[in-house]
Structures are given as C-alpha cells and as structure tokens.
Design an enzyme around this catalytic site. Structure first.
Site, PDB file in Angstrom:
ATOM      1  N   ALA A 117       0.853  -1.190   0.000  1.00 53.62           N
ATOM      2  CA  ALA A 117       0.000   0.000   0.000  1.00 53.62           C
ATOM      3  C   ALA A 117       0.887   1.238   0.000  1.00 53.62           C
ATOM      4  CB  ALA A 117      -0.886  -0.013   1.237  1.00 53.62           C
ATOM      5  N   GLU A 141       3.709  -5.287   7.314  1.00 55.26           N
ATOM      6  CA  GLU A 141       2.795  -4.283   7.888  1.00 55.26           C
ATOM      7  C   GLU A 141       3.025  -4.071   9.379  1.00 55.26           C
ATOM      8  OE1 GLU A 141       1.955  -6.587   5.693  1.00 55.26           O
ATOM      9  OE2 GLU A 141       0.371  -5.893   4.355  1.00 55.26           O
ATOM     10  N   GLU A 166      -0.202  -9.446  -0.787  1.00 60.58           N
ATOM     11  CA  GLU A 166      -1.626  -9.776  -0.660  1.00 60.58           C
ATOM     12  C   GLU A 166      -2.303  -9.782  -2.035  1.00 60.58           C
ATOM     13  OE1 GLU A 166      -1.970  -6.797   2.586  1.00 60.58           O
ATOM     14  OE2 GLU A 166      -3.188  -8.350   3.537  1.00 60.58           O
ATOM     15  N   GLY A 215       0.697  -5.160   0.975  1.00 65.18           N
ATOM     16  CA  GLY A 215      -0.416  -5.246   0.029  1.00 65.18           C
ATOM     17  C   GLY A 215       0.021  -5.844  -1.298  1.00 65.18           C
TER      18      GLY A 215
END
Ligand code: TC6
Length: 718
Positions: free
Chosen positions: A61, A123, A103, A100
């Site tokens: 992210a 994270e 992910e 992310g």
C-alpha cells in the site's frame, strides 16, 4: 496507474506503474480494477499476468496516502475481483512483493517469482496488520506456524524460501514476466477451483491452541508494549476459528483499531525518518545532493580491540580491501583469529560468501599508506588519538580521509593535528560494530562536504543508517544520555531503587532500563570520562560532594566504581550477578543498604516517587537536551535525533523516537512539566526548558515536520 498490453495474442499483461516501488496508490488501484475488467471482457484474452514496472512487483500500500482521506477503489474488493476471475491470473514477482503487494499476489491464482525477489508482509513494522486478506489467506496457504512467524516479524523471505513454503509456484533465474506469460498460456482454460486461496479450508491441527499461546507469549516478550504484533496474532487466530468471510470482517475490525493508533503513526513516521536522514544537510549549507563522495577501494583500521574488530568485519563485508593494524604482535594474532570467527559466523548467518581474504593484518601503521580511508579505533584517549593522527598525517597519501571512531571526543582537536583538517571526520560506531545499524558521522568545523559525503556513503555501504551530526561533547546520542542518566541518579538519591526506575523505563518500552544498560556497558566507562572532566572528587563530604560548577551532581556512580563495582564484568554494579560476566540482574540488598546509608549521610529523606514522575523526569530531561541540540544546529532535524535514539539507544520504535514522542504528548505539556520540575530542582540545569521548545509551544505546537522552520540557522561551520 496500471498499463495494459496484450502479449502473444491471448495474455493480458497488467503492469503496475508507480515509481520507485509501484506502491498501490489510489491511481494504481483504479488502474488495476480498470485493466482487470478490460482483460476479462476481451474474448481473445485467455489468461492474465500482473507485474510491476522496472523489475519491482509491488512494495505494498502507498504509505504516503495513509494520513489522507481514502480515495480510489479499496484493496480488499480489488483483490477479490482478481481472485474471482474466470480467467487464470498469474503474478510475476520481480524485486519485491511486500505487504499489500504480496496480498495482491495471494489473490492471483498462480505466483512466479524471480530468484532474487523478496516477499513478505511487513505491515507489523508500520504498526498495522496485513489487512487486505493476508491474515486469512496466508495461513490457509502455508499453515499457521509459518504464517504467524512471517506476519508477526514482518521479515522478508527469499524466493527460494517462498517456494519451499508454498507461497510461490515457480522460481526463475530469468525474466519472471516472460516465465509468467508462458505459464499463463499453459494454464489457460484450466479449472481454477483449486486455485482460490480464500476457498481453502480453515487450517486445522491438534496443537493449534498451543501454537497460538506460544506465539502470543513470544510477541509479548519481544515487542514490549507494541500492539500490532499482538493484534496480528489475533487476526491469524480468526483464520482458524471463523469461515473466510467472517475472518475478513475480524481482520477489518482489528486493522481499523491499529490504523488510527498512535503507534501506527509513530512507526510510519519512523519509516520515513530512517530514509530522510540520508538527505543530510549542515548549517553551512552543505547538502547530500550537492556533495560528491570520493571513491573508496581500500580502507584501513587502526586498533583491533572490540570496536576495531567489528569495524574491520563491516568493511570487509562491504567488499572493501582492508588493512587491519594492531601494533602488538600478540594482540594482532588474537584479533585475527577473532575477526576470522566473526566473518565466518556472519557469512553463515547471512548466507553470503566469506570475506576473510579481504583483510590483511599488519603490525605497522606504515601499512595504511595507500588506503583511501583510515578509521582509527584505539582507546578513547585524546592524547593517544592525537599522536596517531599526527602519524597518519605524515604517512597517508594525499587525499586520504582520516576518521576517528569516538563516542564523544572533539573532532576539531584531532583535525588540528593533521595537515589536511578538511579530511577529518568522526565515525561513531555502536557496539557490536558489525551488528548495530547506527553510525553517527560527525563533521567538525573544518571537515569538507566531500569528506562528510564520503563517510556517509561508506556507512551506507556497510549497511548502516548513517546520521550526520555536528561536533560537540557526546555528539547527539551521548549528549542526550547525560541528563537522562543524571535524573536516574537523582531519583535514587531521593528514594527510588534501580529496580523501580528500570521497571518504569521497561514498561515504557525500552528493552533495558538505564541501570541495567549501565551494568552491561560498564560503570567504569562513564567514570573515566567524569574523571577526565574533573568531576570525580574522591573522599569529598558534605554539601560540596553533591555540587559541581554550581549545579546538582550525584557521585553515586563514582562511589560504586570506587568499590570496584563496574557492572556485569565484575559481577556487581547497580545489581548483583551470579558471577563476573553473569547476565541475569538480581536486586542487591547491599546496594539498597548503601543507598540508605548514602541518603542518611547527606541528610536526604527518602520519599515514595510515583511512576509518572520517574518517567517524566528521565524522558523530559533527555527530550529537552534534544531540543537544545536542534537549536544548536548539531542535528539538522528531529528525524535525525529519533533515528539515533531508536537504532542506538533502545528507544521503543513504536514510540517513534524522543522528539516524535514529545510532539505526541504535546509540547505545551512537556514544557509545563519541565517548568514544574525545574522550579522544584532549580539547581538541575537539564530541567530548564530550552528556548526552542518554548518557541514551538508558543507557536501553537506545529507538527514535527515543521519544526525546522523554527530553528535559527547557527553560524556557518563548514
Ligand atoms: C501495506 O501494504 C498495508 C496493506 C494493507 C492495507 C489494507 N509506500 O526503502 P527505499 C518509498 S503497508 C510509499 O529507500 P530500497 C520510500 O519512502 C506497506 N512509499 O528503497 C523511498 O522514498 P524516498 C507494506 C514507499 O530499495 C523510496 O520508496 N510495505 C513505499 O532500499 C525508496 O525506498 C512495506 O512496508 C510504500 N509502500 O527498499 C514496504 N515503500 O526516495 C516498505 C517504499 O522519497 N518499503 N517507499 O525516500 C520497503 O521496505 C523498502 O522501501 C523496499 C525498497 C524494500 C520496498
């Protein structure tokens, strides 16, 4: 954004484009959604590959967007769109697939990685959890123990490990994108039923309860007070107790709690702070982007004690040829053996080739003549260092950078011993030097920008986070330590025990309280410095025993040293140990008796001191010195101080660093408490609020990134 192309007619290729790491910004997420729809709607397209521009799949992210209002399509539905696709989607992982990014890859049906790629869910290091399905998909894919370990530590796995764990399906030494396109063609039209990780059954095993209990214990032990690791364990727990959809709801709830927490803000601030320190500047206007480092091929180290050995290892591992000098033959041989062992262990641990042949050992200082950079690492003794710098100035070829490893001595005084003072800088390594990530690079008033740039670059090559600091007593780290230690001593005088002070600091998040650290590093270290400063007056009694230069002084540390209590190495210090060199600190009744007797001798009445006072006095005295350092131009910004304290002094990372913490508490509150304590203890200089904190508080306490605007530029130094 994301770029769409068609390869070999039937493979839709989606390329993430957001330099430098293709982070999933709003525009990138929108691009992925749009291009996915396009690939799914084109009848000629039978399969899809997702990759990243410039050899980097995705760094996760976009952390820079975290503070702002959420725009663009959210990550979770975007990943569900990919997973639900009826055409096979293959992730081509080059460079990194982190957070992310991984992910996203876990939402794809297949994953092909380049052999040099690194994968992970870091994270937790940003105070978060993998909130885009990572805590629900990864345990279903690789099992609970391995998923827990990766998620709670945030470490990066190599492609080989990822293959072994089952995170990726194939590893290639060639282009992962080419391999993924080929692979995508081979699986076109095949059933995807067994490829959607969210549909995998919940992980089951008879010992799950035990595994979670152990994991919880471990994160509570290793991450004192940090909430993200604990929350990560809770989220993974949901993957075994709840069906996927419910597990995702739980993940979202837990993620939201973390997202707005002070700890997440602190850790994200710290992430950028660690990168900001490489963009150094000095009061004279020298800067990282206008100062060119000199090339360094050959380095030399003088003095092969503990520090010199660690520095030699770091230099050799950075690929430099090293000349290691120790004038006594016996010590040289001992050092050679020790360094070889360190290199061997390190090579094994890091899986890198042995760098033993990089180091040549020598008994003569003359051997450094052709080095591009010399690091002197002898004892912390100004007279000895001066002699060596005089010698080096005559021996070294013109242009050689002369560095001193010192924890606080005057760089300028050393520079004045040489013919080229502009080539002298300090390099303050932290023990053990081949392990600790921090390096304070100290510029004197005469160091050239080029010399500073070269030392900063050298630190980076050695894998350190280098922070440029000005020349003053103790530089940044040790200068701030002084008022902190002083408060700890005063608290003992007023009635606290070392155990109580340490407990308060450890509950705050320090790995070790101030007295345990002092026992570990040796009480004699500070004693020598105080002696050299004329502060130690053996046998002094009455009022004068506790005053130096008009200010309050505590001789407690000196008195312990006079008793031969140097800490762990002598088996006695602020605590007792089962033997000299012992590691387990136990309260010492002798010390308690000694403190009582000391208080009685000086007419001090012990009082019960509450935790808040102990914490505030230690931390705010340290923070106040930090503001003074900023005001003096010794550190360019609060980020420099925070990075030094987290990496070198055990400040809990999830509290961002002392300066960030001051902002979080509120500058007016810190100021008010300093004023209060200074009123109570007017003879303690360290508690007198410095003018910068007053100025900032009077200006409505601006956010930390604006503090630099309030610092008056000191006189030009370089
Ligand atoms: C997440 O994914 C959450 C998901 C759930 C949500 C529901 N965003 O480190 P470098 C910048 S959380 C924005 O010097 P390297 C960095 O600031 C995220 N910016 O390079 C720097 O900018 P500068 C989980 C980022 O080659 C520049 O890129 N992901 C991001 O030594 C270069 O960085 C992570 O925690 C980002 N995600 O290392 C990964 N990442 O030049 C964090 C980097 O202006 N990143 N930047 O200073 C890293 O660990 C490393 O950057 C790296 C590259 C290994 C990707």
């Amino acid at each position: 954004m994301a770029f769409y192309s068609r390869v070999s007619g039937s493979v839709g290729v989606i390329t993430l484009q957001n330099p430098p790491v293709n982070a999933l910004s709003a525009a990138v997420r929108q691009g992925i959604v749009d291009t996915m729809h396009r690939a799914l709607s084109e009848p000629e397209v039978k399969s899809v590959v997702i990759c990243g521009q410039n050899g980097k799949f995705c760094g996760g992210a976009d952390i820079r967007e975290f503070g702002a209002n959420m725009r663009g399509p959210p990550l979770v539905p975007m990943i569900h769109l990919i997973e639900a696709a009826e055409k096979p989607v293959v992730a081509a992982i080059e460079g990194v697939a982190l957070g992310g990014g991984l992910e996203l890859a876990l939402g794809c049906h297949y994953r092909i990685a380049h052999s040099k790629a690194r994968l992970g869910l870091p994270e937790v290091t940003l105070g978060l959890l993998p909130g885009a399905g990572g805590t629900q998909r990864l345990p279903r894919l690789i099992g609970v123990p391995a998923a827990l370990e990766l998620i709670t530590t945030g470490r990066h796995a190599t492609a080989a490990e990822a293959l072994q764990l089952g995170i990726v399906d194939e590893v290639t030494d060639h282009s992962a994108v080419d391999a993924a396109v080929k692979f995508a063609q081979s699986v076109a039209g095949k059933s995807l039923d067994a490829r959607r990780i969210s549909t995998y059954p919940r992980p089951r095993s008879p010992d799950l309860a035990e595994i979670f209990e152990k994991a919880m214990k471990e994160v509570r032990r290793s991450a004192r007070g940090a909430i993200a690791p604990v929350t990560c364990v809770q989220a993974v727990h949901a993957s075994v107790t709840l069906p996927y959809a419910k597990g995702m709801e739980r993940e979202r709830e837990l993620f939201s709690t973390l997202f707005t927490s002070g700890q997440a803000h602190a850790l994200q601030y710290y992430f950028f702070a660690q990168r900001a320190v490489s963009r150094w500047s000095t009061p004279s206007g020298a800067r990282w982007d206008t100062s060119k480092p000199r090339p360094v091929h050959k380095a030399a180290v003088i003095g092969l004690g503990t520090m010199g050995r660690g520095i030699s290892v770091s230099l050799a591992q950075a690929g430099l040829s090293v000349v290691a000098v120790e004038t006594q033959e016996k010590q040289l041989l001992e050092a050679k053996q020790a360094v070889s062992g360190m290199l061997e262990r390190s090579a094994k641990r890091r899986g890198v080739p042995l760098a033993d042949d990089k180091i040549k050992y020598n008994c003569s200082v003359q051997a450094v003549a052709d080095a591009d950079l010399v690091i002197e690492a002898v004892f912390e003794d100004m007279a000895l260092k001066k002699t060596i710098f005089q010698q080096l100035s005559g021996i070294c070829k013109p242009g050689t950078l002369l560095c001193t490893n010192t924890s606080g001595l005057d760089i300028d005084e050393l520079a004045s011993q040489t013919q080229s003072p502009e080539l002298v800088v300090g390099m303050h390594f932290f023990a053990p030097a081949h392990v600790m990530k921090l390096l304070e690079v100290v510029y004197g008033p005469r160091s050239s920008p080029e010399a500073l740039a070269t030392a900063m670059e050298m630190g980076k090559k050695m894998g350190k986070v280098s922070v440029a600091v000005g020349n003053c007593r103790g530089f940044v780290g040790n200068r701030m330590l002084k008022p902190y230690l002083e408060q700890a001593f005063f608290l003992l005088e007023e009635g606290a025990t070392p155990e109580q002070v340490d407990q308060v600091l450890e509950e705050f998040g320090f790995a070790m309280g101030v007295f345990k650290v002092s026992d570990l590093s040796g009480l004699d270290v500070g004693w020598k410095v105080r002696k050299a400063d004329g502060l130690v007056v053996p046998g002094s009694t009455g009022k004068s025993a506790r005053i130096r230069g008009g200010s309050r002084y505590s001789p407690l540390g000196d008195l312990l040293c006079e008793q031969g209590r140097f800490g762990q190495k002598t088996g006695r210090g602020w605590y007792q140990y089962d033997k000299p060199g012992g590691r387990v600190a136990k309260p010492d009744p002798w010390l308690h008796g000694f403190l009582e007797e000391y208080r009685a001798r000086h007419g001090l009445v012990a009082r019960r001191i509450d935790h808040q006072e102990m914490l505030e006095r230690c931390l705010y005295a340290l923070i106040n010195e930090g503001f003074q350092i900023l005001q003096d131009g010794i550190a360019a910004g609060p980020e420099d101080i925070d990075v030094i304290y987290v990496l070198g002094y055990g400040w809990p990372r999830h509290r961002g660093g002392p300066m960030f913490y001051a902002g979080l508490v509120g500058l007016d509150k810190v100021l008010e408490r300093l004023e209060h304590y200074h009123q109570v203890y007017p003879d303690v200089l360290g508690l007198k609020p410095c003018s910068l904190i007053r100025k900032l508080a009077a200006s409505s306490s601006p956010p930390i990134h604006r503090w630099r605007e309030f610092i008056q530029k000191p006189r030009s130094q370089l």
